[in-house]
Design a protein around this motif. Structure first.
Motif, PDB file in Angstrom:
ATOM      1  N   ALA A  21       0.834  -1.207   0.000  1.00  0.00           N
ATOM      2  CA  ALA A  21       0.000   0.000   0.000  1.00  0.00           C
ATOM      3  C   ALA A  21       0.866   1.254   0.000  1.00  0.00           C
ATOM      4  O   ALA A  21       0.589   2.225  -0.719  1.00  0.00           O
ATOM      5  N   LEU A  22       1.935   1.239   0.794  1.00  0.00           N
ATOM      6  CA  LEU A  22       2.832   2.404   0.831  1.00  0.00           C
ATOM      7  C   LEU A  22       3.567   2.589  -0.493  1.00  0.00           C
ATOM      8  O   LEU A  22       3.736   3.718  -0.966  1.00  0.00           O
ATOM      9  N   ARG A  24       2.484   1.836  -3.426  1.00  0.00           N
ATOM     10  CA  ARG A  24       1.515   2.436  -4.356  1.00  0.00           C
ATOM     11  C   ARG A  24       1.351   3.927  -4.076  1.00  0.00           C
ATOM     12  O   ARG A  24       1.298   4.742  -4.993  1.00  0.00           O
ATOM     13  N   LYS A  25       1.246   4.297  -2.793  1.00  0.00           N
ATOM     14  CA  LYS A  25       1.096   5.714  -2.431  1.00  0.00           C
ATOM     15  C   LYS A  25       2.308   6.522  -2.890  1.00  0.00           C
ATOM     16  O   LYS A  25       2.166   7.625  -3.425  1.00  0.00           O
ATOM     17  N   GLU A  28       2.172   6.815  -6.689  1.00  0.00           N
ATOM     18  CA  GLU A  28       1.139   7.782  -7.091  1.00  0.00           C
ATOM     19  C   GLU A  28       1.599   9.211  -6.850  1.00  0.00           C
ATOM     20  O   GLU A  28       1.415  10.088  -7.691  1.00  0.00           O
ATOM     21  N   THR A  29       2.190   9.436  -5.699  1.00  0.00           N
ATOM     22  CA  THR A  29       2.653  10.784  -5.350  1.00  0.00           C
ATOM     23  C   THR A  29       3.686  11.278  -6.352  1.00  0.00           C
ATOM     24  O   THR A  29       3.623  12.427  -6.811  1.00  0.00           O
ATOM     25  N   VAL A  48       3.061  12.163   1.424  1.00  0.00           N
ATOM     26  CA  VAL A  48       2.185  10.988   1.484  1.00  0.00           C
ATOM     27  C   VAL A  48       1.397  10.892   2.781  1.00  0.00           C
ATOM     28  O   VAL A  48       0.257  10.427   2.786  1.00  0.00           O
ATOM     29  N   GLU A  49       1.941  11.355   3.886  1.00  0.00           N
ATOM     30  CA  GLU A  49       1.348  11.054   5.196  1.00  0.00           C
ATOM     31  C   GLU A  49      -0.074  11.572   5.394  1.00  0.00           C
ATOM     32  O   GLU A  49      -0.828  11.011   6.170  1.00  0.00           O
ATOM     33  N   HIS A  51      -2.363  11.379   3.190  1.00  0.00           N
ATOM     34  CA  HIS A  51      -3.217  10.603   2.291  1.00  0.00           C
ATOM     35  C   HIS A  51      -3.271   9.130   2.671  1.00  0.00           C
ATOM     36  O   HIS A  51      -3.650   8.297   1.848  1.00  0.00           O
ATOM     37  N   THR A  52      -2.869   8.815   3.879  1.00  0.00           N
ATOM     38  CA  THR A  52      -2.912   7.433   4.359  1.00  0.00           C
ATOM     39  C   THR A  52      -3.080   7.431   5.870  1.00  0.00           C
ATOM     40  O   THR A  52      -2.714   8.397   6.545  1.00  0.00           O
TER      41      THR A  52
END
Length: 113
Positions: A21-22, A24-25, A28-29, A48-49, A51-52
């Motif tokens: 998951a991280l 992917r984040k 994406e970022t 990122v932080e 958005h998760t």
């Protein structure tokens, strides 16, 4: 204590799912904000932080050295690459199995003081 090793290439549960998951984040970022260079790990974590729900931490080499220094010296156990299961009994005996359906074999007995 018991540790069961899973086959290579198969998911190992929650830890792998969080890591995926991280990844992917982070992908994406970077893909959707390509103008931002994210020139260091902290910049990427900050991006990122929000958005998760996964909590992110950044450790530097001093933190890693402190943890390494706190771990006692240990020796390798010959043949561990072929183990499927390893466990220790309350009296300190270390057992292993190469296959899940075989009888465990004693590797070492630790004398408790």
């Amino acid at each position: 204590m018991k540790w069961i090793f899973l086959e290579a290439g198969h998911g190992k549960g929650v830890a792998d799912a969080v890591g995926a998951a991280l990844k992917r984040k982070f992908d994406e970022t970077i893909a959707f904000d390509s103008d931002n260079s994210n020139d260091n790990a902290m910049n990427l974590i900050n991006a990122v932080e929000n958005h998760t729900e996964i909590k992110l931490f950044l450790y530097d080499s001093d933190d890693i050295k402190a943890v390494k220094d706190s771990i006692p010296a240990i020796r390798t156990v010959k043949g561990t690459a072929s183990f499927h299961e390893v466990f220790v009994t309350e009296d300190g005996a270390l057992y292993a199995k190469n296959l899940s359906n075989e009888k465990e074999r004693l590797l070492k007995t630790v004398i408790k003081k």
